[in-house]
Design a protein around this motif. Sequence first.
Motif, short mmCIF file in Angstrom:
data_model
loop_
_atom_site.label_atom_id
_atom_site.label_comp_id
_atom_site.label_asym_id
_atom_site.label_seq_id
_atom_site.Cartn_x
_atom_site.Cartn_y
_atom_site.Cartn_z
N MET A 1 123.93 -121.66 0.12
CA MET A 1 123.82 -120.45 1.23
C MET A 1 124.59 -120.98 2.36
O MET A 1 124.75 -122.10 2.50
CB MET A 1 122.24 -120.25 1.54
CG MET A 1 122.36 -118.99 2.69
SD MET A 1 122.71 -117.33 1.89
CE MET A 1 121.41 -117.02 0.89
N GLU A 2 125.36 -119.89 2.97
CA GLU A 2 126.36 -120.51 3.92
C GLU A 2 125.47 -121.01 5.25
O GLU A 2 124.43 -120.30 5.84
CB GLU A 2 126.94 -119.14 4.39
CG GLU A 2 128.10 -119.47 5.66
CD GLU A 2 128.94 -118.23 6.03
OE1 GLU A 2 129.62 -118.27 6.95
OE2 GLU A 2 128.62 -117.31 5.29
N THR A 3 126.05 -122.13 5.83
CA THR A 3 125.29 -122.62 6.94
C THR A 3 125.72 -122.05 8.25
O THR A 3 126.88 -122.10 8.56
CB THR A 3 125.58 -124.29 7.17
OG1 THR A 3 125.19 -124.81 6.17
CG2 THR A 3 124.99 -124.80 8.36
N ILE A 4 125.07 -121.68 9.25
CA ILE A 4 125.15 -120.85 10.51
C ILE A 4 125.26 -121.91 11.47
O ILE A 4 125.98 -121.90 12.37
CB ILE A 4 124.43 -119.83 10.70
CG1 ILE A 4 124.47 -118.65 9.58
CG2 ILE A 4 124.62 -118.95 12.15
CD1 ILE A 4 125.86 -118.17 9.49
N VAL A 5 124.13 -122.86 11.67
CA VAL A 5 123.65 -123.74 12.53
C VAL A 5 123.51 -124.96 12.19
O VAL A 5 122.68 -125.09 10.94
CB VAL A 5 122.80 -123.35 13.52
CG1 VAL A 5 122.63 -124.45 14.74
CG2 VAL A 5 122.99 -122.03 14.41
N ARG B 1 120.65 -121.66 8.08
CA ARG B 1 121.51 -121.03 6.94
C ARG B 1 121.74 -119.52 7.06
O ARG B 1 120.32 -118.81 7.51
CB ARG B 1 121.36 -121.41 5.53
CG ARG B 1 121.57 -122.92 5.24
CD ARG B 1 121.17 -123.45 4.05
NE ARG B 1 121.76 -124.69 3.60
CZ ARG B 1 120.90 -125.62 4.09
NH1 ARG B 1 119.77 -125.51 4.76
NH2 ARG B 1 121.23 -127.05 3.71
N LEU B 2 122.62 -118.65 6.83
CA LEU B 2 122.67 -117.31 6.63
C LEU B 2 121.34 -116.69 5.93
O LEU B 2 121.03 -117.18 4.62
CB LEU B 2 123.74 -116.84 5.83
CG LEU B 2 124.29 -115.21 6.11
CD1 LEU B 2 124.29 -115.10 7.65
CD2 LEU B 2 125.44 -115.04 5.38
N GLY B 3 120.67 -115.83 6.76
CA GLY B 3 119.25 -115.31 6.13
C GLY B 3 118.08 -116.02 6.37
O GLY B 3 117.05 -115.40 6.23
N ASP B 4 118.36 -117.21 7.06
CA ASP B 4 117.12 -117.69 7.79
C ASP B 4 116.44 -116.92 9.08
O ASP B 4 117.18 -116.55 9.78
CB ASP B 4 117.30 -119.08 8.14
CG ASP B 4 117.38 -120.12 7.03
OD1 ASP B 4 116.97 -119.83 5.93
OD2 ASP B 4 118.07 -121.38 7.43
N VAL C 1 128.06 -124.36 15.36
CA VAL C 1 127.80 -122.94 14.89
C VAL C 1 128.79 -122.23 14.18
O VAL C 1 130.09 -122.19 14.76
CB VAL C 1 127.45 -122.24 16.29
CG1 VAL C 1 126.98 -120.73 15.94
CG2 VAL C 1 126.26 -122.92 17.07
N ASP C 2 128.76 -121.86 12.89
CA ASP C 2 129.71 -121.27 12.21
C ASP C 2 130.73 -122.40 12.13
O ASP C 2 132.03 -122.12 11.87
CB ASP C 2 130.12 -120.16 12.77
CG ASP C 2 129.50 -118.85 12.09
OD1 ASP C 2 129.08 -118.99 11.14
OD2 ASP C 2 129.57 -117.66 12.89
N GLY C 3 130.54 -123.80 12.15
CA GLY C 3 131.61 -124.54 12.02
C GLY C 3 132.35 -125.03 13.40
O GLY C 3 133.24 -125.87 13.32
N PHE C 4 131.78 -124.36 14.35
CA PHE C 4 132.82 -124.53 15.79
C PHE C 4 131.73 -125.18 16.76
O PHE C 4 130.53 -125.22 16.79
CB PHE C 4 132.81 -123.14 16.40
CG PHE C 4 133.92 -122.26 15.59
CD1 PHE C 4 135.32 -122.72 15.31
CD2 PHE C 4 133.20 -120.89 15.25
CE1 PHE C 4 135.98 -121.96 14.56
CE2 PHE C 4 134.17 -120.31 14.36
CZ PHE C 4 135.35 -120.66 14.19
#
Length: 215
Positions: A1-5, A28-31, A63-66
């Motif tokens: 699942m994609e990591t958001i933070v 992660r996305l969906g958490d 956050v989103d890689g930034f």
Amino acid sequence: METIVEARNVTKSFMGVKVLDDVSLTIRLGDKVAMMGPNGAGKTTLVRTMLGFYHIDEGSVRVDGFDPIKERTKVLRDISFIPQLPPPVKLSIAELLTYIERSTGTPKARIVEQAEAMELDVKAHMHKPFFKLSGGMKQKLLIAIALARRSRLFVFDEPTANLDPKARDHFYRLLSSIDYDHSTIFITHRVDEIEGLANRKVYMDLGKVVEDEPI
């Protein structure tokens, strides 16, 4: 699942007092995270590091890689944040909605639609300064703006503190109706209030994450 933070070994002190102590947390996305703990546990400080409000002393936050400090514009592009205390904005409602539309691309009509779903008649208060609204009205409008932006990450710091029970029900219903992938952080003292909206509980104390488990 994609990591958001992604927060790794984050430490932050104010006036010599360590508020965050080697905190690591992945969202992660969906958490849908219920972030809990006593006052002073570091919850709001951790969230504000994600938003780029604070420089951290040690560790890293993405956050989103930034980087929230160096690339703050990119970070804030996909975050909707509702603070515990509404900001003292002096703009009229009309001016505020125009600012939001121009700065984020969120149509004013969509904000008005969300406000009406919260039973806030925005059109009747367009020329009133935001700071002169009641506490409940401010909170409803902030919620409407946050939801209208269709962000990938929603951050709510005690979002229902100024809402009556009916308005809370509207808020939860709107959150439940979001029809795209997103993540949510609720800073709250009562996990039962967001029952059904959270799938994970993170408990903080003395600047540390002491519990992190699904619910």
